[in-house]
Design a protein around this motif. Structure first.
Motif, short mmCIF file in Angstrom:
data_model
loop_
_atom_site.label_atom_id
_atom_site.label_comp_id
_atom_site.label_asym_id
_atom_site.label_seq_id
_atom_site.Cartn_x
_atom_site.Cartn_y
_atom_site.Cartn_z
N PHE A 77 -46.53 1.26 -24.76
CA PHE A 77 -46.36 -0.17 -25.03
C PHE A 77 -47.16 -1.01 -24.03
O PHE A 77 -47.88 -1.94 -24.41
N CYS A 78 -47.06 -0.66 -22.75
CA CYS A 78 -47.79 -1.40 -21.71
C CYS A 78 -49.30 -1.27 -21.89
O CYS A 78 -50.05 -2.24 -21.71
N GLN A 79 -49.76 -0.08 -22.23
CA GLN A 79 -51.20 0.12 -22.38
C GLN A 79 -51.73 -0.68 -23.56
O GLN A 79 -52.85 -1.20 -23.52
N MET A 80 -50.93 -0.81 -24.61
CA MET A 80 -51.32 -1.66 -25.73
C MET A 80 -51.55 -3.09 -25.27
O MET A 80 -52.54 -3.74 -25.64
N LEU A 81 -50.65 -3.60 -24.43
CA LEU A 81 -50.80 -4.96 -23.92
C LEU A 81 -52.02 -5.09 -23.03
O LEU A 81 -52.81 -6.04 -23.17
N LEU A 82 -52.20 -4.13 -22.12
CA LEU A 82 -53.34 -4.18 -21.21
C LEU A 82 -54.66 -4.10 -21.99
O LEU A 82 -55.67 -4.69 -21.58
N ASN A 83 -54.65 -3.41 -23.10
CA ASN A 83 -55.85 -3.29 -23.95
C ASN A 83 -56.09 -4.54 -24.80
O ASN A 83 -57.01 -4.55 -25.61
N GLY A 84 -55.24 -5.55 -24.64
CA GLY A 84 -55.41 -6.76 -25.43
C GLY A 84 -54.81 -6.66 -26.82
O GLY A 84 -55.27 -7.34 -27.75
N GLY A 85 -53.77 -5.84 -26.97
CA GLY A 85 -53.06 -5.75 -28.24
C GLY A 85 -53.36 -4.54 -29.08
O GLY A 85 -52.87 -4.42 -30.21
N GLU A 86 -54.13 -3.58 -28.54
CA GLU A 86 -54.57 -2.41 -29.32
C GLU A 86 -54.33 -1.12 -28.56
O GLU A 86 -54.42 -1.07 -27.34
N PRO A 140 -53.97 -6.87 -14.97
CA PRO A 140 -55.24 -6.83 -15.70
C PRO A 140 -56.46 -6.79 -14.78
O PRO A 140 -57.46 -6.14 -15.11
N LYS A 141 -56.39 -7.45 -13.63
CA LYS A 141 -57.52 -7.47 -12.71
C LYS A 141 -57.86 -6.06 -12.23
O LYS A 141 -59.03 -5.68 -12.14
N GLU A 142 -56.84 -5.28 -11.92
CA GLU A 142 -57.03 -3.92 -11.43
C GLU A 142 -56.94 -2.88 -12.55
O GLU A 142 -57.04 -1.68 -12.27
N GLU A 143 -56.72 -3.33 -13.80
CA GLU A 143 -56.54 -2.42 -14.94
C GLU A 143 -55.46 -1.39 -14.64
O GLU A 143 -55.61 -0.19 -14.89
N LEU A 144 -54.33 -1.88 -14.14
CA LEU A 144 -53.29 -1.03 -13.55
C LEU A 144 -51.96 -1.22 -14.26
O LEU A 144 -51.57 -2.34 -14.60
N ILE A 145 -51.25 -0.12 -14.48
CA ILE A 145 -49.89 -0.11 -15.00
C ILE A 145 -49.03 0.76 -14.10
O ILE A 145 -49.45 1.85 -13.71
N ALA A 146 -47.84 0.29 -13.77
CA ALA A 146 -46.91 1.10 -13.00
C ALA A 146 -45.51 0.93 -13.58
O ALA A 146 -45.10 -0.20 -13.90
N ILE A 147 -44.78 2.02 -13.71
CA ILE A 147 -43.44 2.01 -14.31
C ILE A 147 -42.52 2.86 -13.45
O ILE A 147 -42.90 3.94 -12.99
N MET A 148 -41.31 2.37 -13.24
CA MET A 148 -40.30 3.14 -12.51
C MET A 148 -39.01 3.12 -13.32
O MET A 148 -38.55 2.07 -13.76
N MET A 149 -38.41 4.30 -13.51
CA MET A 149 -37.23 4.44 -14.36
C MET A 149 -36.07 5.14 -13.65
O MET A 149 -35.90 6.36 -13.77
N ALA A 165 -50.85 4.35 -13.83
CA ALA A 165 -52.06 4.55 -14.62
C ALA A 165 -53.08 3.47 -14.28
O ALA A 165 -52.71 2.34 -13.95
N ARG A 166 -54.35 3.83 -14.38
CA ARG A 166 -55.42 2.87 -14.17
C ARG A 166 -56.58 3.17 -15.12
O ARG A 166 -56.88 4.35 -15.38
N GLN A 167 -57.15 2.10 -15.65
CA GLN A 167 -58.31 2.22 -16.55
C GLN A 167 -58.03 3.17 -17.72
O GLN A 167 -58.88 3.95 -18.13
N GLY A 168 -56.79 3.14 -18.21
CA GLY A 168 -56.42 3.91 -19.38
C GLY A 168 -56.05 5.35 -19.14
O GLY A 168 -55.79 6.09 -20.10
N LEU A 197 -51.53 -6.82 -31.93
CA LEU A 197 -51.71 -8.23 -31.64
C LEU A 197 -53.18 -8.53 -31.41
O LEU A 197 -53.94 -7.66 -30.97
N GLY A 198 -53.58 -9.76 -31.67
CA GLY A 198 -54.92 -10.18 -31.36
C GLY A 198 -55.08 -10.43 -29.86
O GLY A 198 -54.12 -10.74 -29.16
N ARG A 199 -56.30 -10.33 -29.40
CA ARG A 199 -56.59 -10.50 -27.96
C ARG A 199 -56.15 -11.87 -27.45
O ARG A 199 -55.58 -11.98 -26.37
N LYS A 200 -56.40 -12.92 -28.22
CA LYS A 200 -56.06 -14.27 -27.77
C LYS A 200 -54.54 -14.46 -27.71
O LYS A 200 -54.04 -15.23 -26.88
N THR A 201 -53.81 -13.77 -28.56
CA THR A 201 -52.35 -13.86 -28.52
C THR A 201 -51.82 -13.25 -27.23
O THR A 201 -50.94 -13.82 -26.56
#
Length: 397
Positions: A280-289, A364-373, A41-44, A296-300
């Protein structure tokens, strides 16, 4: 809800991204893996989400996009988020001694040679547990030859007869390999954090996860076991067979995850699906939302995903599996040097994996998430994790 788009809409090449599918299908065709699921995924928006092979060789059931997997140590980031949510409520500080909440750690000693135990230079802190610098171990005497690891093995921390409190009491009674803060060493630290969540919140770890993280994020298939109604979606676990094929290690209906376990391991206890873990990963990449819900707050999140190790502790890992170019944050490995890493990626990327070869990374630089299961252990037996990473990044144009 999962948003999807074409690869080109977010800067990928569809043609080059198909190399991911070709590589993973090859592992299945060659009989190295029974099956797996991948997501990029990229950019949401998700640009690649596919299944390969079967989830159970014995039944022939095909792998599905909603197949359930043992994620082992990919549990650790979820436990870390749980603890940091309590941190945001002002219930503790990162430098607080663990003994403030789990008194048994006030008496923990350090191994100083055969038959010698000494007082630690200072007490273990919550920060030490989060960064794997507490001096704890994972056992495995046959691999390390360490007397401390032999004691870990003899402590029977995997016993189904104990709960989290007893497991952590046993850990606190074992000697440390190193003085706290002296060295990075992968360990049962996150299992201790899981019990710390229980002590601070007053809830069982499974209940806290469900109420505070899993249900809010819509992670409907993430839990400490697979109920009977979902067993048909649970993938079998395999390892290398003696004849070059695959050996069944854990059957879906009768194996270790077919019932609620004891203890509830904050370090490796969960099962999940690819889409659950993506949320879960997208929540983190979004800064906690995610979807208007803030965990979580962005600074956390910023604090969790920055390197916390000194240069002397880098690179992390355990020979021969050294993670060159990586330090460690609060719950994740953190990329600190692209050249030293020797793999495509970006400084600031954070990631981890599981014993059954599952893995994720967030850039975060590329706004990228990758998962392998997949469901194959041990992790690292094949170079598929590195190959997957290269094929994801090479498709960015």
């Amino acid at each position: 809800m999962m948003k999807r788009c074409t690869p080109e809409q977010v800067g990928f090449s569809s043609e080059r991204l198909q190399r991911v599918e070709a590589m993973t299908q090859r592992y299945v065709d060659e009989g190295k893996l029974a099956g797996l699921v991948t997501l990029v995924a990229r950019q949401g928006s998700v640009v690649q989400f596919d299944k390969y092979g079967v989830q159970d060789l014995e039944t022939g059931d095909l792998m599905a996009l909603d197949s359930i997997f043992r994620i082992y140590s990919m549990t650790k980031p979820i436990t870390t988020v749980a603890l940091m949510m309590l941190y945001e409520q002002g219930l503790f500080q990162l430098r607080d001694p663990v003994s403030q909440f789990i008194p048994a750690f006030a008496a923990t000693k350090v191994w100083a040679g055969e038959g010698q135990l000494v007082d630690p230079a200072r007490e273990i802190t919550i920060y030490d547990l989060l960064t794997h610098t507490a001096g704890l171990s994972y056992g495995g005497y046959e691999e390390t030859g360490s007397p401390v690891d032999k004691l870990y093995d003899e402590a029977d921390l995997e016993s189904a007869e104990i709960d989290n409190e007893e497991m952590v009491r046993r850990i606190a009674n074992l000697p440390l390999l190193y003085h706290p803060g002296q060295k990075w060493f992968y360990s049962v630290a996150t299992d201790v954090l899981g019990h710390l969540v229980e002590v601070i919140s007053g809830m069982g770890l499974d209940a806290y996860f469900e109420e505070q993280i899993l249900a809010p994020l819509g992670m409907e298939d993430t839990a400490f076991y697979v109920p009977e109604a979902k067993v048909e979606r649970f993938a079998a676990l395999y390892g290398p067979g003696g004849d070059g094929g695959l050996e069944l290690l854990d059957a879906p209906a009768t194996g270790a995850w077919s019932r609620l376990p004891r203890p509830l391991y904050g370090g490796h206890g969960l099962v999940s699906t690819t889409i659950d873990y993506y949320r879960f990963c997208q929540m983190l990449l979004n800064g906690g939302e995610l979807d208007g819900l803030r965990l979580l707050g962005r600074k956390t999140v910023e604090l969790m995903t920055m390197n916390h190790l000194s240069e002397s502790m880098i690179p992390i890992g355990w020979p021969p599996d050294v993670m060159h170019g990586y330090g460690f944050g609060l719950g994740f490995r953190i990329r600190v040097d692209d050249a030293q890493a020797g793999l495509l990626g970006s400084v600031g990327e954070y990631a981890w994996g599981g014993y059954a070869s599952t893995s994720f990374f967030i850039d975060p630089k590329e706004e990228l998430i990758a998962i392998m299961m997949p469901q194959f252990l041990p992790s690292g037996y094949y170079p598929i994790l590195e190959e997957f990473r290269v094929l994801v990044y090479q498709a960015l144009v």
